[in-house]
Enzyme design. Structure first.
Site, PDB file in Angstrom:
ATOM      1  N   GLY A  49      -7.215   7.401   5.539  1.00  0.00           N
ATOM      2  CA  GLY A  49      -7.781   7.511   4.604  1.00  0.00           C
ATOM      3  C   GLY A  49      -7.982   5.438   4.323  1.00  0.00           C
ATOM      4  N   ASP A 108       1.057   6.608  -3.616  1.00  0.00           N
ATOM      5  CA  ASP A 108       1.782   7.984  -4.494  1.00  0.00           C
ATOM      6  C   ASP A 108       3.199   7.668  -5.027  1.00  0.00           C
ATOM      7  OD1 ASP A 108       1.344  10.325  -5.974  1.00  0.00           O
ATOM      8  OD2 ASP A 108       0.987  11.292  -4.118  1.00  0.00           O
ATOM      9  N   ASP A 164      -8.462  12.369   1.462  1.00  0.00           N
ATOM     10  CA  ASP A 164      -9.848  13.759   1.237  1.00  0.00           C
ATOM     11  C   ASP A 164      -8.855  14.454   0.996  1.00  0.00           C
ATOM     12  OD1 ASP A 164      -6.909  13.386   3.323  1.00  0.00           O
ATOM     13  OD2 ASP A 164      -7.116  15.147   3.443  1.00  0.00           O
TER      14      ASP A 164
END
Ligand code: IMP
Ligand code: MG
Length: 184
Positions: A49, A108, A164
């Site tokens: 990422g 996250d 993604d």
């Protein structure tokens, strides 16, 4: 096949290319100031990422530095994030005594980053700091101290600029969301 739709739903721009680039230039300037005295500065990107963020960020860091990458993947699907993370590709250099800056796309739940920090600390760097493009505080399970943060975002699944959905959309030059949601 169009890149601007996901499963027939349009992608809405959450953070534009211009907004990304402006913020990344600011982060690079701040990091340049903070690491000016470092003699062993290593920037570690968390694959996959980070790849666009890192490549733009280092061009704004006006200091000698080493770039290395670490590949991680979570066991199970995204919704089943357990914090059990597998190193799929390790660093190629030792970081003993180095000033390490870890570059991530998003924090996250915080589980991945906490696992990674624990792993990196055993290698005895001189310092470790975190630079994350995004954070999603609503989902945080394990607190992470983010030293350099691009943007705080709402609790929505985002894609683009490295992030993604089912391994695709990483090459969008902006951060987008699909209203109505995606099955993570
Ligand atoms: P955490 O362990 O829950 O903090 O997970 C972080 C990793 O999950 C990130 O490095 C991303 O690869 C992935 N991730 C979390 N949120 C998103 C999102 O909204 N879009 C795409 N990938 C995400
Ligand atoms: Mg990631």
């Amino acid at each position: 096949m169009s890149l601007d739709v996901v499963e027939g739903k349009p992608i809405r721009t959450l953070i534009s290319e211009a907004q990304l680039q402006t913020r990344i230039a600011e982060l690079g300037a701040q990091i340049t100031q903070d690491y000016a005295a470092s003699h062993h500065f290593v920037v570690i990107g968390v694959l996959r990422g980070c790849f666009l963020f890192l490549s733009d960020l280092v061009r704004h860091i006006r200091l000698p530095l080493v770039v290395d990458f670490l590949g991680l993947s979570s066991y199970g699907g995204r919704t089943a994030t357990s914090g059990v993370v597998r190193v799929t590709s390790d660093l190629s250099i030792p970081i003993l005594g180095c000033d390490v800056l870890v570059v991530e796309d998003i924090i996250d739940t915080g589980l991945t980053m906490n696992y990674l920090l624990e792993n990196l600390r055993t290698r005895q760097p001189h310092s470790i700091k975190i630079c994350s493009l995004l954070e999603k505080p609503a989902r945080l399970v394990q607190p992470v101290q983010i030293d350099y943060l691009g943007f705080t975002i709402p609790n929505q699944f985002v894609i683009g600029y490295g992030l993604d959905y089912q391994d695709r959309y990483r090459n969008l030059p902006y951060i987008g969301v699909v209203d109505g949601g995606l099955h993570e």
